[in-house]
Design a protein around this motif. Sequence first.
Motif, mmCIF file in Angstrom:
data_model
loop_
_atom_site.group_PDB
_atom_site.id
_atom_site.type_symbol
_atom_site.label_atom_id
_atom_site.label_comp_id
_atom_site.label_asym_id
_atom_site.label_seq_id
_atom_site.Cartn_x
_atom_site.Cartn_y
_atom_site.Cartn_z
ATOM 1 N N THR A 214 4.466 -2.132 10.290
ATOM 2 C CA THR A 214 4.646 -0.683 10.220
ATOM 3 C C THR A 214 4.973 -0.109 11.590
ATOM 4 O OG1 THR A 214 2.313 -0.195 10.645
ATOM 5 C CG2 THR A 214 2.961 -0.541 8.343
ATOM 6 N N SER B 231 3.494 2.414 12.893
ATOM 7 C CA SER B 231 2.225 2.702 13.569
ATOM 8 C C SER B 231 1.698 1.485 14.309
ATOM 9 C CB SER B 231 1.172 3.183 12.558
ATOM 10 O OG SER B 231 1.495 4.448 12.061
ATOM 11 N N PRO C 61 0.824 -1.210 0.000
ATOM 12 C CA PRO C 61 0.000 0.000 0.000
ATOM 13 C C PRO C 61 0.863 1.266 0.000
ATOM 14 C CG PRO C 61 -0.759 -1.570 1.655
ATOM 15 C CD PRO C 61 0.537 -2.088 1.156
ATOM 16 N N VAL C 62 0.639 2.108 -0.966
ATOM 17 C CA VAL C 62 1.451 3.326 -1.101
ATOM 18 C C VAL C 62 1.400 4.197 0.152
ATOM 19 C CG1 VAL C 62 1.760 5.453 -2.426
ATOM 20 C CG2 VAL C 62 1.298 3.285 -3.609
ATOM 21 N N PRO C 63 0.232 4.423 0.772
ATOM 22 C CA PRO C 63 0.204 5.288 1.953
ATOM 23 C C PRO C 63 1.021 4.757 3.138
ATOM 24 C CG PRO C 63 -2.013 4.977 1.067
ATOM 25 C CD PRO C 63 -1.128 3.979 0.394
ATOM 26 N N LEU C 64 1.294 3.443 3.161
ATOM 27 C CA LEU C 64 2.008 2.849 4.287
ATOM 28 C C LEU C 64 3.507 2.695 4.033
ATOM 29 C CD1 LEU C 64 -0.421 0.000 5.409
ATOM 30 C CD2 LEU C 64 -0.188 2.301 6.359
ATOM 31 N N ARG C 65 3.970 2.929 2.835
ATOM 32 C CA ARG C 65 5.344 2.581 2.487
ATOM 33 C C ARG C 65 6.372 3.312 3.347
ATOM 34 N NH1 ARG C 65 5.330 1.859 -4.163
ATOM 35 N NH2 ARG C 65 3.726 0.220 -4.181
ATOM 36 N N GLU C 66 6.102 4.544 3.696
ATOM 37 C CA GLU C 66 7.048 5.286 4.537
ATOM 38 C C GLU C 66 7.142 4.692 5.937
ATOM 39 O OE1 GLU C 66 6.136 9.412 4.638
ATOM 40 O OE2 GLU C 66 6.761 9.770 2.560
ATOM 41 N N GLU C 67 6.105 3.958 6.351
ATOM 42 C CA GLU C 67 6.066 3.405 7.706
ATOM 43 C C GLU C 67 6.515 1.949 7.781
ATOM 44 O OE1 GLU C 67 3.381 4.146 10.724
ATOM 45 O OE2 GLU C 67 2.107 5.439 9.503
#
Length: 210
Positions: A53, A55, A20-26
């Motif tokens: 992640t 989070s 998932p793109v929104p989670l990649r930084e995490e």
Amino acid sequence: MTAFREHLRRAGERALEALPVPLREEIYVISFRIWRHDSLDWRHPYLAIGYNTESEVRRVLAAGGTGTDPGEVRWSYAYWPLDETTGILGHGPEPGDDPVGAALHLAEIKELGLWYPDPGDDTDEDDEEDEEDEEREARDDLLIAHFDDACVALARHLHTSGKLTEVLGRPVPVLPFDMYRAEDLDQLAEAANPPEVIADYLAWAGAREG
């Protein structure tokens, strides 16, 4: 390179692209869960690719209270959500998971002489049964090593090809594990990753064992 390993490479890269793109930084770890269509049938393994992640680590720590070990939550698969919708490779639990990978794996282990038929009750001789059991156990050990090697090679490829960095913006550890073989986790992790990427995990594992 065998057709099975080439298939794993392509499928593993697609699994990373599906993160998932929104989670990649995490995302701080990629999980490689090694399991089997039947939990103890080593002839039919599969690899489930997931992640955890930052989070999720914070959520579990907050829910667990002050006594919860941050290192355990971060690095022990027992605390990971194991959301493996990004990829199941090999003999997955559902027929449509990876029929191509399953067929290639089956063909390869047959070619290597590792396959054996389902244990039957076609003899009443205890000595013969014992010999068959010993032969199956020996082949099981080779089957385990064969699939472990393929999973480790895939993890190394995702590092050396730059695919992990391309997708996540940085390298993160890939941690293979089998819930029936927890004693092999550290060895698999070290084999699957460059030393600098796995250093934090190994420091935690060393402190835990010490």
